[in-house]
Design a protein around this motif. Structure first.
Motif: not given
Length: 66
Positions: A16-18, A28, A25, A35-38
């Motif tokens: 997760c790139w958030g 988190m 993912p 939801e994970r950040t793409q």
């Protein structure tokens, strides 16, 4: 200090790139939604960092060169 953001990671779908934690993912820690950040490479493809604001900055630098 923030971690440097990888431009072309090998398996971006595994993270997760958030935020700066870069969690898997399914674990988190930031609570940044469910939801994970793409990663941008998943959304925009190869060369994602060559357009937009980064491209404008590069164009300005190229114009200022003697």
């Amino acid at each position: 200090m923030a971690k440097p953001f990888p431009l072309n990671p090998k398996n971006p779908e595994r993270i997760c790139w958030g935020c700066d934690k870069y969690c898997p993912p399914d674990a988190m820690r930031c609570g940044n939604g469910s939801e994970r950040t793409q990663h941008p490479i998943e959304l925009f493809g190869e060369g994602w960092n060559d357009w937009g604001l980064a491209a404008a900055d590069k164009a300005d630098q190229d114009e200022n060169k003697p």
